[in-house]
Design a protein around this motif. Structure first.
Motif, PDB file in Angstrom:
ATOM      1  N   LEU A 161       6.502  -9.564  18.645  1.00 35.24           N
ATOM      2  CA  LEU A 161       7.109  -9.518  17.228  1.00 35.24           C
ATOM      3  C   LEU A 161       9.255  -9.986  17.205  1.00 35.24           C
ATOM      4  N   CYS A 162       9.532  -9.609  18.302  1.00 34.50           N
ATOM      5  CA  CYS A 162      10.684  -9.376  18.924  1.00 34.50           C
ATOM      6  C   CYS A 162      11.049 -11.538  19.013  1.00 34.50           C
ATOM      7  N   PHE A 163       9.853 -12.181  19.024  1.00 32.12           N
ATOM      8  CA  PHE A 163      10.469 -13.309  20.167  1.00 32.12           C
ATOM      9  C   PHE A 163      10.444 -13.938  17.960  1.00 32.12           C
ATOM     10  N   ALA A 164       9.088 -13.338  17.377  1.00 30.83           N
ATOM     11  CA  ALA A 164       9.388 -14.160  16.028  1.00 30.83           C
ATOM     12  C   ALA A 164       9.729 -13.844  15.238  1.00 30.83           C
ATOM     13  N   THR A 165      11.367 -12.791  14.946  1.00 29.05           N
ATOM     14  CA  THR A 165      11.916 -12.636  14.709  1.00 29.05           C
ATOM     15  C   THR A 165      13.598 -13.085  15.270  1.00 29.05           C
ATOM     16  N   GLY A 166      13.592 -13.124  16.089  1.00 29.33           N
ATOM     17  CA  GLY A 166      15.015 -13.155  16.768  1.00 29.33           C
ATOM     18  C   GLY A 166      15.663 -12.148  17.167  1.00 29.33           C
ATOM     19  N   ALA A 167      14.620 -11.239  18.096  1.00 35.51           N
ATOM     20  CA  ALA A 167      15.243  -9.789  18.162  1.00 35.51           C
ATOM     21  C   ALA A 167      16.554 -10.229  19.261  1.00 35.51           C
ATOM     22  N   PHE A 168      16.667 -10.942  20.344  1.00 34.07           N
ATOM     23  CA  PHE A 168      16.888 -10.682  21.386  1.00 34.07           C
ATOM     24  C   PHE A 168      17.891 -12.191  21.193  1.00 34.07           C
ATOM     25  N   ARG A 169      18.970 -11.750  22.287  1.00 31.19           N
ATOM     26  CA  ARG A 169      20.102 -12.744  22.180  1.00 31.19           C
ATOM     27  C   ARG A 169      19.875 -14.032  23.683  1.00 31.19           C
ATOM     28  N   ALA A 221      15.707  -8.177   8.203  1.00 32.00           N
ATOM     29  CA  ALA A 221      15.091  -7.870   7.752  1.00 32.00           C
ATOM     30  C   ALA A 221      14.009  -6.560   8.690  1.00 32.00           C
ATOM     31  N   PRO A 222      13.340  -5.086   7.874  1.00 30.66           N
ATOM     32  CA  PRO A 222      12.636  -4.282   8.804  1.00 30.66           C
ATOM     33  C   PRO A 222      11.550  -4.970   9.037  1.00 30.66           C
ATOM     34  N   HIS A 223      10.606  -4.534  10.138  1.00 26.49           N
ATOM     35  CA  HIS A 223       9.373  -4.634  11.079  1.00 26.49           C
ATOM     36  C   HIS A 223       9.111  -3.419  11.670  1.00 26.49           C
ATOM     37  N   PRO A 247       1.017  -1.582  -0.271  1.00 27.37           N
ATOM     38  CA  PRO A 247       0.086   0.344   0.290  1.00 27.37           C
ATOM     39  C   PRO A 247       0.896   1.376  -0.148  1.00 27.37           C
ATOM     40  N   LYS A 248       0.599   2.383  -0.376  1.00 25.95           N
ATOM     41  CA  LYS A 248       1.184   3.709  -0.267  1.00 25.95           C
ATOM     42  C   LYS A 248       1.005   4.401   0.504  1.00 25.95           C
ATOM     43  N   PRO A 249       2.459   4.572   1.063  1.00 22.02           N
ATOM     44  CA  PRO A 249       2.275   5.502   2.545  1.00 22.02           C
ATOM     45  C   PRO A 249       1.564   5.996   2.918  1.00 22.02           C
ATOM     46  N   GLN A 250       0.941   6.562   4.403  1.00 22.43           N
ATOM     47  CA  GLN A 250       0.538   7.675   4.805  1.00 22.43           C
ATOM     48  C   GLN A 250       1.179   7.934   5.994  1.00 22.43           C
ATOM     49  N   MET A 251       1.267   9.572   5.526  1.00 20.42           N
ATOM     50  CA  MET A 251       2.013  10.213   6.565  1.00 20.42           C
ATOM     51  C   MET A 251       1.806   9.458   8.075  1.00 20.42           C
ATOM     52  N   GLN A 252       2.499   9.154   8.791  1.00 17.71           N
ATOM     53  CA  GLN A 252       2.964   8.996   9.909  1.00 17.71           C
ATOM     54  C   GLN A 252       4.259   8.209  11.151  1.00 17.71           C
ATOM     55  N   ALA A 253       4.501   8.760  12.127  1.00 18.06           N
ATOM     56  CA  ALA A 253       6.033   8.618  13.264  1.00 18.06           C
ATOM     57  C   ALA A 253       5.985   7.076  12.576  1.00 18.06           C
ATOM     58  N   GLN A 254       7.021   6.608  12.300  1.00 22.33           N
ATOM     59  CA  GLN A 254       7.045   4.663  12.474  1.00 22.33           C
ATOM     60  C   GLN A 254       8.380   4.535  12.982  1.00 22.33           C
ATOM     61  N   ASP A 255       8.197   4.092  14.071  1.00 27.90           N
ATOM     62  CA  ASP A 255       9.534   2.950  14.655  1.00 27.90           C
ATOM     63  C   ASP A 255       9.889   1.572  13.289  1.00 27.90           C
ATOM     64  N   VAL A 256      11.377   1.306  13.424  1.00 30.67           N
ATOM     65  CA  VAL A 256      11.454   0.282  12.611  1.00 30.67           C
ATOM     66  C   VAL A 256      12.535  -0.568  13.150  1.00 30.67           C
ATOM     67  N   LEU A 257      12.360  -1.842  13.288  1.00 26.97           N
ATOM     68  CA  LEU A 257      13.024  -2.883  13.800  1.00 26.97           C
ATOM     69  C   LEU A 257      13.942  -4.118  13.266  1.00 26.97           C
ATOM     70  N   ILE A 258      14.977  -3.367  12.772  1.00 23.23           N
ATOM     71  CA  ILE A 258      15.397  -4.409  11.539  1.00 23.23           C
ATOM     72  C   ILE A 258      16.000  -5.722  12.602  1.00 23.23           C
ATOM     73  N   THR A 259      15.723  -7.218  12.130  1.00 21.06           N
ATOM     74  CA  THR A 259      16.848  -8.601  13.009  1.00 21.06           C
ATOM     75  C   THR A 259      16.793  -8.926  12.024  1.00 21.06           C
ATOM     76  N   ARG A 260      17.719 -10.570  12.396  1.00 19.56           N
ATOM     77  CA  ARG A 260      18.253 -10.742  11.439  1.00 19.56           C
ATOM     78  C   ARG A 260      18.349 -11.872  11.036  1.00 19.56           C
ATOM     79  N   PRO A 261      17.080 -12.832  11.597  1.00 14.21           N
ATOM     80  CA  PRO A 261      17.183 -14.387  12.049  1.00 14.21           C
ATOM     81  C   PRO A 261      18.290 -14.631  11.852  1.00 14.21           C
ATOM     82  N   GLU A 262      18.897 -15.486  10.549  1.00 16.30           N
ATOM     83  CA  GLU A 262      19.732 -15.673  10.113  1.00 16.30           C
ATOM     84  C   GLU A 262      21.039 -15.559   9.751  1.00 16.30           C
ATOM     85  N   PHE A 263      20.817 -15.539   8.161  1.00 12.49           N
ATOM     86  CA  PHE A 263      21.608 -14.027   7.359  1.00 12.49           C
ATOM     87  C   PHE A 263      21.020 -12.610   7.144  1.00 12.49           C
ATOM     88  N   ASP A 264      19.729 -13.066   6.293  1.00  7.71           N
ATOM     89  CA  ASP A 264      19.316 -11.747   6.076  1.00  7.71           C
ATOM     90  C   ASP A 264      18.117 -10.882   6.806  1.00  7.71           C
TER      91      ASP A 264
END
Lengths: 249, 282
Positions: free
Chosen positions: A236-244, A193-195, A174-191
């Protein structure tokens, strides 16, 4: 000036005369042969920017990108042979370009590209998994400190940064609508991805990263966003391996 | 390698390829004659992620050559100690069969120019480069190979031929040499010399590795087309012939096919490696 200093000065400055004391075949003057090095240096650095900033490249288009890039590489050549780190001040450069003043989100696009690259090269770590976490009592859970993985990066933007990324990099977004967004980048293995974090998620994750307990971070987020959804953020954090790992709890 | 042992202590006298991540699977499933790979050191200096994981997997099957492109051995400044330390760390971890760098400079004051820039061949350059090579070899604790550049011009102040310059470096530092046959071809054409004369004058006893690669012609604004070392095309026939001529002098050596830009699919690169194998067994 030494020979190499004389050779260096005009490399990234097309207004300067070519250095003297150079020759081509059979002793003939070197003439425009020096420009091969000028081209190699400039083009290799622009090519490095292309691969380092795919979102900026997509948003601007190659033609516009390549109109800006020579000025950047000439004013900001790399300061390290690790080209994986090149372009750290590209967001600030973009922010300072008057012709881009209507694209205020572009510097954050560059920050997202930088963050994805940082995540890609970050140290490996096994994720702290949900099952281990769920063995804690609810009280213990709230007293734990959750430690972000080295490849996890938080980006806080006053623009719809996640939606801009998705719109440009994924089909049928979808086309972006004006709002502030916080993005978390995680790397479950090697790739990497922003969430998209839920509202308040940026404050929450920033607090965790500074060592707050889950309880403290929750309070921080609630104070700013009363309907902050802790379950969604944690999920979201647990599903994408955000914590070690965790401390305490 | 994580287990701390070097599986391959030397590069075999067979074809190798410059490793590109997109060939990771094909290279393992269908290596053809390829028995070793070369990596650009600086691409493997991150803390983790896919590059190091791929390198770990590949070093189980292939001998490894670590090829630095960022040390600026010819630079006027002292070598970057942080970068030397990173090179040592990578070599200690990956335990390559070979480490090599370039007769060139790329760093000036605090800037890294991301290109291999040319040097005047003088006594003062010679002693500076010799000191830098010794420092590298002492720091990483192994012999290094030094690669001849591709030249588009020469310096009036040069007093030594490139081959004499390289020979003297091997005497002073006991370094080995990486003879890039494509670079010889390019430099000879660009500077109006005969490539076989260069090979005849080259200190072949020090050669530890050979390179071949593709180049392009730039005819705009030059009386004679200038050859550009682009590593973006197949190796041309005259360079394969020059490789054969070189191997007659050096005896069998590891031969690397370099293809760094407009990287082709694996079958195309493997075909180049097969051609190198043919020349090696001629």
């Amino acid at each position: 000036m030494t020979t190499l200093q004389r050779f260096r000065t005009p490399l990234l400055d097309p207004t300067q005369d070519r250095p003297e004391g150079l020759r081509g075949a059979a002793g003939a003057p070197a003439d425009t042969r020096y420009d091969v090095y000028r081209n190699n240096v400039t083009h290799s650095l622009i090519a490095a920017l292309h691969s380092a900033f795919p979102l900026v490249l997509k948003v601007l288009g190659t033609q516009n990108f390549d109109r800006l890039a020579p000025a950047y590489v000439r004013a900001h050549p790399p300061t390290s042979p690790l080209m994986m780190h090149y372009g750290a001040d590209f967001p600030d450069f973009l922010a300072a370009q008057p012709q881009l003043s209507k694209m205020g989100y572009l510097p954050d696009c560059a920050r997202l590209d930088l963050a994805l690259r940082r995540s890609y090269h970050a140290a490996d770590s096994a994720p702290f998994d949900l099952e281990t976490f769920q063995q804690l009592t609810p009280e213990e859970m709230m007293q734990t400190q959750l430690i972000p993985a080295p490849a996890t990066v938080l980006l806080r933007s006053s623009w719809p940064l996640f939606d801009i990324w998705r719109f440009n990099m994924q089909a049928d977004a979808p086309k972006p609508q004006m709002q502030a967004q916080d993005v978390l980048i995680t790397r479950p293995e090697f790739d990497p991805a922003p969430h998209l974090l839920p509202p308040g998620g940026g404050d929450w994750f920033a607090a965790l990263a500074e060592g707050a307990t889950l309880d403290q971070a929750h309070d921080t987020a609630l104070a700013l966003v009363p309907d902050f959804d802790l379950g969604a953020a944690l999920g979201l954090c647990f599903a994408t391996g955000a914590f070690r790992a965790k401390n305490g709890g | 390698m994580p287990d701390g042992t070097a599986r391959f202590a030397t590069l075999p006298a067979s074809p190798g390829v410059g490793y590109k991540p997109q060939h990771f699977k094909d290279l393992q499933d269908d290596p053809g004659p390829v028995q070793w790979i070369e990596i650009h050191a600086e691409n493997y200096m991150g803390d983790g992620g896919r590059p190091l994981a791929q390198l770990r997997a590949l070093s189980e099957k292939f001998a490894l050559s670590v090829h630095g492109v960022g040390l600026s051995i010819g630079g006027e400044m002292p070598l970057d100690r942080d970068h030397l330390a990173r090179l040592k760390k990578l070599c200690d971890w990956a335990k390559p069969a070979s480490f090599s760098e370039h007769l060139a400079w790329s760093t000036h004051e605090s800037e890294f120019l991301n290109d291999l820039l040319p040097l005047p061949y003088t006594e003062s350059t010679l002693s500076r480069v010799a000191d830098h090579i010794s420092q590298v070899q002492d720091t990483i604790g192994r012999q290094m190979l030094l690669e001849n550049p591709s030249s588009y011009l020469a310096f009036d102040e040069s007093t030594l031929s490139e081959t004499d310059f390289l020979a003297e470096l091997t005497h002073r530092t006991s370094c080995g040499l990486l003879l890039d046959v494509n670079n010889v071809f390019i430099s000879a054409q660009n500077l109006g010399l005969a490539p076989r004369d260069y090979i005849d004058a080259y200190p072949v006893d020090a050669v530890g590795e050979l390179h071949v690669g593709g180049h392009e012609e730039d005819s705009v604004g030059f009386n004679q087309p200038l050859l550009i070392d682009s590593h973006s095309r197949p190796v041309v026939d005259p360079v394969w012939d020059l490789l054969a001529y070189t191997l007659d002098r050096t005896g069998p050596k590891p031969v690397l096919v370099e293809w760094d830009n407009d990287v082709p699919d694996w079958p195309t690169l493997r075909t180049e490696a097969e051609r190198a194998a043919d020349v090696l067994t001629r």
